[in-house]
Design a protein around this motif. Structure first.
Motif, mmCIF file in Angstrom:
data_model
loop_
_atom_site.group_PDB
_atom_site.id
_atom_site.type_symbol
_atom_site.label_atom_id
_atom_site.label_comp_id
_atom_site.label_asym_id
_atom_site.label_seq_id
_atom_site.Cartn_x
_atom_site.Cartn_y
_atom_site.Cartn_z
ATOM 1 N N VAL A 5 -5.611 -7.234 3.241
ATOM 2 C CA VAL A 5 -4.321 -6.585 3.875
ATOM 3 C C VAL A 5 -3.598 -6.527 5.112
ATOM 4 C CG1 VAL A 5 -3.545 -4.280 5.285
ATOM 5 C CG2 VAL A 5 -5.397 -4.484 3.022
ATOM 6 N N ARG B 163 1.850 3.689 -2.995
ATOM 7 C CA ARG B 163 0.402 4.043 -3.529
ATOM 8 C C ARG B 163 0.196 5.511 -3.457
ATOM 9 N NH1 ARG B 163 -4.360 -0.419 -4.611
ATOM 10 N NH2 ARG B 163 -2.989 -2.788 -5.518
ATOM 11 N N LEU C 240 0.729 -1.490 0.319
ATOM 12 C CA LEU C 240 0.113 0.075 0.407
ATOM 13 C C LEU C 240 1.022 0.997 0.053
ATOM 14 C CD1 LEU C 240 -2.318 -0.818 2.404
ATOM 15 C CD2 LEU C 240 -2.849 -0.462 -0.128
ATOM 16 N N LEU D 296 -6.642 1.233 -1.792
ATOM 17 C CA LEU D 296 -7.457 -0.082 -1.567
ATOM 18 C C LEU D 296 -8.203 -0.482 -3.127
ATOM 19 C CD1 LEU D 296 -8.987 0.438 2.066
ATOM 20 C CD2 LEU D 296 -6.629 -0.768 1.414
ATOM 21 N N THR E 129 -1.666 -7.378 -0.083
ATOM 22 C CA THR E 129 -0.558 -6.356 0.125
ATOM 23 C C THR E 129 -0.149 -6.793 1.494
ATOM 24 O OG1 THR E 129 -2.611 -4.461 1.235
ATOM 25 C CG2 THR E 129 -1.844 -4.507 -1.254
#
Length: 344
Positions: A270, A9, A6, A264, A241
């Motif tokens: 996650v 991103r 994450l 997301l 992730t």
């Protein structure tokens, strides 16, 4: 292939994208009043379904009459004299967001749905006059998690809602509790009506009592996994992730909370390594916003390190943001249980 992170991103959203994104999150795509299951021990829940449905019907009736928005903007009278706003008042885990989304789904378009944070970000990105112009084109605006703990943003959104309701836009909202109100079961209607001041008379309050439905008769959060188990889970579930907890906290600080949801996109599970109590309130509140977006998208969570209930310190949980922290733990616990279910 190495797992995605994450922290890699950094989503950006343009003005048109901000408007088009104002729809219920994936968890609430298919909810309707018919899928809301009232607690038989809490009569207010069944009554809330009736009142929310009636509010949506009023929006439908008003749309059929096709009132002139030009007349409304410049003082023209509207035929429907009932409240333009509806406020769902209740503790966390009683299904307020389900009812809010169901109201949005039943109402005719054009319509918009977003969190308070998304709404303030929209005003910042578009400017106040343009935000009013764009949102005035809608029949209804649904606002989840109306933030009563930021006086500046509350005044901004109150001004926005005054413009929108005067233009004939119906508004439905839920909210949190003011930061100096400690009781987790405490209802926020008086706070909400006081904070929106001159708009109070435009809102009808719908009470939704009851315990947190996410944990009725269910076990506590599963214990944290080992590092090997975490890696195995990430390797097994496509779209996973993996991030170090501290690195994710640092990354969240660099993004506006309105971008957490877009971060997301496409994620199916996650994984967080080395979870531990949030070091301060700023980090903790960002984690609350992150937990809400995870829950909105029904993304299971797997953690190593400390158990999820340890995410917020006793001092935090017993302080002014108690209700937010307990809601976040409730939602993360549900998502951790989801991670333990067989992958379909």
């Amino acid at each position: 292939m190495p797992p995605a992170h994450l922290t890699d991103r950094r989503p950006e959203l343009g003005a048109d994208e901000l408007i088009s994104a104002l729809v219920p999150p994936p968890r609430f795509d298919t909810v309707r009043f018919s899928t809301y299951v009232p607690n038989p021990d809490e009569p207010s829940q069944a009554e809330a379904v009736v009142r929310c449905s009636a509010f949506a019907d009023r929006i439908t009736a008003a749309a059929a009459k096709k009132p002139s928005r030009f007349r409304a903007l410049f003082g023209g009278e509207r035929q429907d004299t009932g409240p333009m706003g509806m406020y769902l008042d209740g503790g966390f885990g009683v299904g307020k967001t389900h009812l809010l989304a169901s109201t949005w789904h039943q109402a005719p378009g054009p319509k918009a749905y977003g969190t308070f944070v998304e709404l303030t970000h929209l005003v910042g990105a578009l400017g106040f006059p343009e935000a009013v112009r764009r949102l005035s084109e809608h029949r209804v605006l649904a606002i989840d998690e109306f933030e009563l703990d930021d006086p500046g943003d509350t005044m901004l959104v109150t001004r926005l809602l005054r413009e929108l309701t005067s233009a004939g836009v119906f508004v439905a909202a839920t909210s949190n509790t003011l930061p100096d109100k400690l009781g987790e079961g405490r209802f926020a209607a008086e706070d909400f009506l006081r904070e929106i001041q001159s708009l109070a008379q435009r809102f009808a309050v719908v009470r939704v009592d009851g315990p947190d439905y996410r944990h009725r008769g269910l076990p506590d959060a599963p214990p944290p996994v080992t590092e090997d188990e975490l890696a195995a889970s990430a390797a097994t579930v496509e779209g996973s992730t993996v991030d170090d907890f501290d690195a994710l906290c640092a990354h969240l600080a660099e993004l506006h909370p309105s971008r957490y949801g877009r971060m997301l996109d496409g994620v199916t599970r996650v994984h967080l390594r080395g979870l531990h109590p949030a070091p301060d309130q700023s980090v903790a509140l960002r984690l609350v916003a992150f937990a809400d977006r995870l829950y909105d998208r029904a993304i299971p969570v797997v953690v190593s390190g400390r158990p999820l209930p340890d995410l917020f310190t006793d001092e935090m949980v017993n302080g002014g943001y108690r209700k937010k922290y307990l809601r976040a733990v409730s939602r993360l616990t549900a998502l951790a249980r989801d991670a333990g279910k067989p992958v379909r």
